[in-house]
Write a protein that holds these residues in place. Structure first.
Motif, PDB file in Angstrom:
ATOM      1  N   VAL A 168      44.498  46.439  39.234  1.00 53.98           N
ATOM      2  CA  VAL A 168      43.839  46.400  37.930  1.00 53.98           C
ATOM      3  C   VAL A 168      44.164  45.070  37.258  1.00 53.98           C
ATOM      4  CG1 VAL A 168      43.558  47.530  35.705  1.00 53.98           C
ATOM      5  CG2 VAL A 168      44.079  48.887  37.733  1.00 53.98           C
ATOM      6  N   CYS A 169      43.137  44.356  36.843  1.00 54.69           N
ATOM      7  CA  CYS A 169      43.304  43.088  36.132  1.00 54.69           C
ATOM      8  C   CYS A 169      43.189  43.349  34.636  1.00 54.69           C
ATOM      9  CB  CYS A 169      42.239  42.090  36.587  1.00 54.69           C
ATOM     10  SG  CYS A 169      42.215  40.545  35.645  1.00 54.69           S
ATOM     11  N   GLY A 170      44.220  42.979  33.888  1.00 51.21           N
ATOM     12  CA  GLY A 170      44.224  43.223  32.452  1.00 51.21           C
ATOM     13  C   GLY A 170      43.533  42.132  31.672  1.00 51.21           C
ATOM     14  N   SER A 171      42.287  41.866  32.000  1.00 57.49           N
ATOM     15  CA  SER A 171      41.537  40.819  31.302  1.00 57.49           C
ATOM     16  C   SER A 171      40.061  40.923  31.657  1.00 57.49           C
ATOM     17  CB  SER A 171      42.054  39.425  31.685  1.00 57.49           C
ATOM     18  OG  SER A 171      41.280  38.412  31.064  1.00 57.49           O
ATOM     19  N   LYS A 172      39.213  40.470  30.764  1.00 57.55           N
ATOM     20  CA  LYS A 172      37.786  40.326  31.041  1.00 57.55           C
ATOM     21  C   LYS A 172      37.398  38.855  31.144  1.00 57.55           C
ATOM     22  CE  LYS A 172      36.022  44.436  31.461  1.00 57.55           C
ATOM     23  NZ  LYS A 172      35.330  44.826  32.712  1.00 57.55           N
ATOM     24  N   ASN A 173      38.401  37.977  31.169  1.00 54.17           N
ATOM     25  CA  ASN A 173      38.161  36.547  31.355  1.00 54.17           C
ATOM     26  C   ASN A 173      37.647  36.326  32.780  1.00 54.17           C
ATOM     27  OD1 ASN A 173      38.587  33.771  32.081  1.00 54.17           O
ATOM     28  ND2 ASN A 173      39.956  33.553  30.339  1.00 54.17           N
ATOM     29  N   PRO A 174      36.444  35.769  32.949  1.00 52.50           N
ATOM     30  CA  PRO A 174      35.880  35.606  34.294  1.00 52.50           C
ATOM     31  C   PRO A 174      36.775  34.805  35.230  1.00 52.50           C
ATOM     32  CG  PRO A 174      34.220  35.150  32.615  1.00 52.50           C
ATOM     33  CD  PRO A 174      35.528  35.277  31.902  1.00 52.50           C
ATOM     34  N   LYS A 218      40.102  34.638  35.213  1.00 57.73           N
ATOM     35  CA  LYS A 218      41.230  35.466  35.636  1.00 57.73           C
ATOM     36  C   LYS A 218      40.791  36.521  36.652  1.00 57.73           C
ATOM     37  CE  LYS A 218      43.924  34.956  31.355  1.00 57.73           C
ATOM     38  NZ  LYS A 218      44.569  35.668  30.220  1.00 57.73           N
ATOM     39  N   ILE A 219      39.646  37.126  36.410  1.00 56.40           N
ATOM     40  CA  ILE A 219      39.137  38.147  37.336  1.00 56.40           C
ATOM     41  C   ILE A 219      38.860  37.533  38.703  1.00 56.40           C
ATOM     42  CG2 ILE A 219      37.254  39.748  37.802  1.00 56.40           C
ATOM     43  CD1 ILE A 219      36.978  40.114  34.771  1.00 56.40           C
ATOM     44  N   ALA A 220      38.221  36.359  38.702  1.00 53.98           N
ATOM     45  CA  ALA A 220      37.942  35.680  39.969  1.00 53.98           C
ATOM     46  C   ALA A 220      39.229  35.324  40.703  1.00 53.98           C
ATOM     47  CB  ALA A 220      37.111  34.423  39.714  1.00 53.98           C
ATOM     48  N   ALA A 221      40.256  34.924  39.947  1.00 55.29           N
ATOM     49  CA  ALA A 221      41.545  34.583  40.564  1.00 55.29           C
ATOM     50  C   ALA A 221      42.184  35.808  41.209  1.00 55.29           C
ATOM     51  CB  ALA A 221      42.483  33.985  39.522  1.00 55.29           C
ATOM     52  N   VAL A 222      42.133  36.946  40.511  1.00 52.31           N
ATOM     53  CA  VAL A 222      42.705  38.176  41.067  1.00 52.31           C
ATOM     54  C   VAL A 222      41.956  38.584  42.338  1.00 52.31           C
ATOM     55  CG1 VAL A 222      43.078  40.640  40.660  1.00 52.31           C
ATOM     56  CG2 VAL A 222      43.589  38.988  38.859  1.00 52.31           C
ATOM     57  N   GLU A 223      40.639  38.562  42.277  1.00 54.47           N
ATOM     58  CA  GLU A 223      39.838  38.973  43.437  1.00 54.47           C
ATOM     59  C   GLU A 223      40.121  38.077  44.641  1.00 54.47           C
ATOM     60  OE1 GLU A 223      35.956  40.887  41.127  1.00 54.47           O
ATOM     61  OE2 GLU A 223      35.888  38.822  41.844  1.00 54.47           O
ATOM     62  N   GLN A 224      40.194  36.771  44.400  1.00 57.82           N
ATOM     63  CA  GLN A 224      40.437  35.851  45.510  1.00 57.82           C
ATOM     64  C   GLN A 224      41.864  36.001  46.051  1.00 57.82           C
ATOM     65  OE1 GLN A 224      38.972  31.852  44.930  1.00 57.82           O
ATOM     66  NE2 GLN A 224      40.433  30.975  46.375  1.00 57.82           N
ATOM     67  N   ALA A 225      42.810  36.249  45.171  1.00 59.51           N
ATOM     68  CA  ALA A 225      44.202  36.369  45.610  1.00 59.51           C
ATOM     69  C   ALA A 225      44.420  37.637  46.421  1.00 59.51           C
ATOM     70  CB  ALA A 225      45.141  36.344  44.408  1.00 59.51           C
ATOM     71  N   LYS A 272      41.738  28.487  37.935  1.00 60.09           N
ATOM     72  CA  LYS A 272      41.730  29.634  38.846  1.00 60.09           C
ATOM     73  C   LYS A 272      42.773  29.478  39.937  1.00 60.09           C
ATOM     74  CE  LYS A 272      38.531  30.268  42.039  1.00 60.09           C
ATOM     75  NZ  LYS A 272      37.257  30.608  42.715  1.00 60.09           N
ATOM     76  N   GLU A 273      42.908  28.266  40.457  1.00 62.17           N
ATOM     77  CA  GLU A 273      43.860  28.033  41.547  1.00 62.17           C
ATOM     78  C   GLU A 273      45.308  28.170  41.080  1.00 62.17           C
ATOM     79  OE1 GLU A 273      41.030  24.961  44.143  1.00 62.17           O
ATOM     80  OE2 GLU A 273      42.496  24.210  42.684  1.00 62.17           O
ATOM     81  N   TYR A 274      45.589  27.679  39.867  1.00 59.35           N
ATOM     82  CA  TYR A 274      46.980  27.824  39.424  1.00 59.35           C
ATOM     83  C   TYR A 274      47.272  29.250  38.977  1.00 59.35           C
ATOM     84  CZ  TYR A 274      47.592  27.596  34.201  1.00 59.35           C
ATOM     85  OH  TYR A 274      47.677  27.848  32.857  1.00 59.35           O
ATOM     86  N   THR A 275      46.246  29.992  38.596  1.00 61.64           N
ATOM     87  CA  THR A 275      46.423  31.425  38.323  1.00 61.64           C
ATOM     88  C   THR A 275      46.692  32.187  39.611  1.00 61.64           C
ATOM     89  OG1 THR A 275      44.930  31.254  36.416  1.00 61.64           O
ATOM     90  CG2 THR A 275      45.379  33.455  37.265  1.00 61.64           C
ATOM     91  N   ILE A 276      46.010  31.813  40.687  1.00 57.61           N
ATOM     92  CA  ILE A 276      46.241  32.440  41.989  1.00 57.61           C
ATOM     93  C   ILE A 276      47.686  32.221  42.434  1.00 57.61           C
ATOM     94  CG2 ILE A 276      45.652  32.282  44.452  1.00 57.61           C
ATOM     95  CD1 ILE A 276      42.754  31.796  43.591  1.00 57.61           C
TER      96      ILE A 276
END
Length: 306
Positions: free
Chosen positions: A105-111, A113-120, A278-282
């Motif tokens: 579960v990603c605690g954000s609707k920021n696109p 952050k969501i993309a980073a979670v999905e890719q990670a 996104k990359e540094y979030t990953i």
């Protein structure tokens, strides 16, 4: 092995009934299902979680060749073929981690952050999926100080975990600024005047960092990204005018994108797109999941709970 032994006993007791070829074919078909379909793979009825092929070859050969003594050559060949195909398609080794079968579960609707979670999480075998919920951080829009950033990430993780009906692990993602000379200065100077706070910040460089809290319902595991220095004129916009980093980047002329925080981020501009937000979030997501991906390697309390 136990099923095969039971089949031998039954076969000895009831002459003329040959169960081994049936077991061989059944074993191979179920192995194929487990190898190719995630729903069966999670059950793991037949395949061991370490070296799979040797065990399959041994059991398959036993089941397929035993009927030869009864003249069941065709049945033996069919069983051997099924087992051989299963051996080819099944993964040779699967190290089960705590993320197998989990919903993240990603605690954000920021696109971003969501993309980073999905890719990670796509790099972790067995993860069932990613869902996202808006989650409040409980800290200022522009967190300053490591303890404030951590609190924001943990608050988001807890809020997202509570909102999800079937959460296994929630990820709270918070970016913020800190000073190397006084990482928690915003906490330490709570009793100081606003003027003193600003003077304290202006004396030091500020660095941007992303912190992720991976929460399993019991314990938070933190992961940190790389950190980069904020230019002085951007820092002044944050400290003097109370802007968040995205607005400060636009006010200082570094960007004309009002949604830079949801896109490539200030880090992309400063690194000339060598690294994006996104990359540094990953990076931070992977670091937060280390402990959960290796249950039993960290603290005793966490090991006993899992």
């Amino acid at each position: 092995a136990l099923i095969g032994f039971a089949a031998i006993v039954v076969e000895r007791m009831f002459q003329g009934i040959t169960l081994l070829p049936v077991l061989g074919i059944t074993y191979a078909i179920l192995a194929l299902l487990e190898a190719r379909h995630s729903a069966w793979r999670r059950l793991q009825y037949l395949l061991c979680v370490s070296e799979r092929r040797p065990a399959m070859l041994l059991a398959g050969a036993f089941c397929a060749l035993a009927p030869v003594s009864h003249g069941k050559i065709v049945t033996s060949i069919i069983a051997a073929i099924f087992v051989a195909i299963a051996c080819i398609l099944a993964p040779q080794k699967h190290e089960k981690g705590a993320l197998d079968g989990c919903v993240i579960v990603c605690g954000s609707k920021n696109p971003c952050k969501i993309a980073a979670v999905e890719q990670a999480v796509a790099q972790y075998k067995g993860v069932r999926g990613v869902v996202s919920y808006a989650a409040m951080s409980g800290v200022p829009d522009q967190p300053i100080g490591l303890s404030t950033i951590i609190r924001g990430a943990q608050n988001r993780a807890i809020a997202a975990f509570k909102k999800a009906a079937a959460a296994d692990i929630s990820l709270g993602i918070e970016s913020g600024l800190f000073s190397l000379q006084d990482p928690n200065y915003s906490e330490n100077n709570e009793d100081s005047s606003s003027k003193n706070k600003k003077e304290s910040v202006h004396q030091h460089q500020l660095y941007d960092i992303c912190i992720v809290s991976a929460f399993d319902g019991h314990q938070h595991h933190l992961g940190l990204s790389c950190a980069f220095e904020i230019p002085a004129h951007v820092r002044r916009q944050v400290v003097d005018n109370g802007l968040d980093l995205s607005a400060a980047a636009n006010a200082s002329g570094l960007s004309s994108d009002p949604y830079i925080g949801q896109n490539e981020g200030l880090i992309s501009i400063l690194t000339r797109r060598r690294l994006t937000r996104k990359e540094y979030t990953i990076q931070a997501i992977h670091m937060a999941l280390v402990a959960l991906d290796h249950p039993g390697w960290y603290d005793e309390d966490h090991r006993s709970r899992r």
